[in-house]
Write an enzyme that holds these catalytic residues in place. Structure first.
Site, PDB file in Angstrom:
ATOM      1  CG  HIS A 146      -5.662   4.579   9.106  1.00 54.88           C
ATOM      2  ND1 HIS A 146      -5.302   4.468  10.436  1.00 54.88           N
ATOM      3  CD2 HIS A 146      -6.863   3.955   8.983  1.00 54.88           C
ATOM      4  CE1 HIS A 146      -6.238   3.785  11.089  1.00 54.88           C
ATOM      5  NE2 HIS A 146      -7.195   3.477  10.234  1.00 54.88           N
TER       6      HIS A 146
ATOM      7  CE  LYS B 176      19.876 -20.189   0.184  1.00 52.37           C
ATOM      8  NZ  LYS B 176      20.292 -19.857   1.569  1.00 52.37           N
TER       9      LYS B 176
ATOM     10  N   PRO C 206       2.589  -6.003  -0.227  1.00 49.76           N
ATOM     11  CG  PRO C 206       1.966  -3.795  -0.584  1.00 49.76           C
ATOM     12  CD  PRO C 206       2.227  -4.784   0.510  1.00 49.76           C
ATOM     13  CD  GLU C 207       4.305 -11.243  -3.500  1.00 49.47           C
ATOM     14  OE1 GLU C 207       4.955 -11.734  -4.451  1.00 49.47           O
ATOM     15  OE2 GLU C 207       3.430 -11.870  -2.880  1.00 49.47           O
TER      16      GLU C 207
ATOM     17  NE  ARG D  12      -1.767  -5.410   9.790  1.00 50.00           N
ATOM     18  CZ  ARG D  12      -1.535  -6.700   9.529  1.00 50.00           C
ATOM     19  NH1 ARG D  12      -1.846  -7.186   8.338  1.00 50.00           N
ATOM     20  NH2 ARG D  12      -0.996  -7.473  10.431  1.00 50.00           N
TER      21      ARG D  12
END
Length: 301
Positions: free
Chosen positions: A104, A166, A2-3, A123
């Site tokens: 879970h 960079k 998830p962002e 997970r």
């Protein structure tokens, strides 16, 4: 994983049930998630009122009346359910399915509001940690995070200064949480597409050459940086708005495809025609730094 928009949507969904409510009982149904729970994890939660529920990057942060902060991360597969016996819901819809397997359900908060907040994570890549509020600046999980992409301080000049020297690709720089916090693979692909910038472009091209020379601080933002920041703002706000709409009309489910995926312009659209007007290109996919990158080679330069 998830962002930022998904985590912000989850925060907004949990807020009515948690904020201003006391944790009457807390359950940790196993000894660990990604990391072991602190030995006093339960003791520091029970009896505490959640005075505020915020977000930093991809972290949820619950302020407690004791002065502690409960830091929560969803990991790869984590999700919350709000059970109040009337309108049980799972805040946040995700492009990748969430689990419905109750085996879970690893952490449960029983709130004085009458709701039970359940954290499910098949997970077990998610984690929770209690940190004293006055120690947050030194917390290893937080101290190196870059600016919030929707914060007032994040603009083209800041992004250009961070990328000036960079040697990495633009996509790699945007995924670096030290450069900007909360962006992940999906929204980086979308923002690069909307700004018509190649994911392979050097990150340093966001700044003028004067700012790229060693020893020269900052550097003026190029037009690329301006376009990219505008695209980041646009895609994140659109995604958050989509999640907010889902919450307000109670059309949330756990595990369905949905959320922002119907607005994807490039992500997961390999082989489709580019949506840019008069482009005529085809969306391609390639693996970049171990992640799938979706882009239009014709209009993203």
């Amino acid at each position: 994983m998830p962002e930022l928009p998904e985590v912000e949507t989850v925060r907004r969904g949990l807020q009515p049930a948690m904020e201003g409510s006391k944790i009457l009982k807390a359950e940790a149904r196993r000894k660990d998630l990604r990391f072991p729970f602190q030995k006093d994890f339960i003791a520091r939660l029970e009896g505490q009122t959640v005075t505020g529920l915020g977000r930093r990057a991809k972290y949820l942060m619950a302020d407690l009346g004791s002065g502690d902060v409960l830091l929560m991360h969803l990991g790869m597969s984590g999700s919350f359910r709000v059970l109040d016996g009337v309108n049980d819901s799972a805040p946040g819809q995700f492009h990748h399915p969430r689990s419905e397997d109750r085996a879970h359900d690893h952490v449960v908060f029983h709130m004085s509001s009458g709701a039970a907040i359940v954290f499910n994570d098949p997970r077990r890549f998610g984690y929770m940690k209690i940190i004293a509020r006055n120690a947050l600046e030194d917390e290893p999980l937080l101290k190196d995070l870059g600016p919030e992409p929707l914060g007032n301080e994040f603009d083209a000049a800041m992004l250009a200064a961070s990328c000036a020297n960079k040697k990495t690709s633009l996509k790699a720089a945007l995924l670096d949480q030290r450069v900007v916090a909360g962006l992940g693979n999906i929204y980086v692909c979308e923002a690069l597409y909307r700004s018509h910038l190649s994911p392979r472009r050097l990150a340093a091209t966001l700044a003028t050459k004067a700012g790229q020379r060693k020893g020269v601080a900052g550097g003026e933002p190029t037009d690329h940086a301006v376009r990219l920041v505008n695209a980041i703002h646009s895609v994140l706000n659109q995604a958050i708005k989509a999640g907010g709409s889902s919450i307000s009309d109670h059309r949330l489910t756990s595990g369905e495809l949905g959320y922002f995926q119907h607005s994807f312009q490039v992500y997961d659209r390999e082989g489709e025609k580019c949506q840019t007007k008069n482009c005529g290109g085809i969306v391609r996919r390639f693996v970049q730094n171990g992640r799938s990158t979706f882009w239009c080679p014709k209009c993203q330069k």
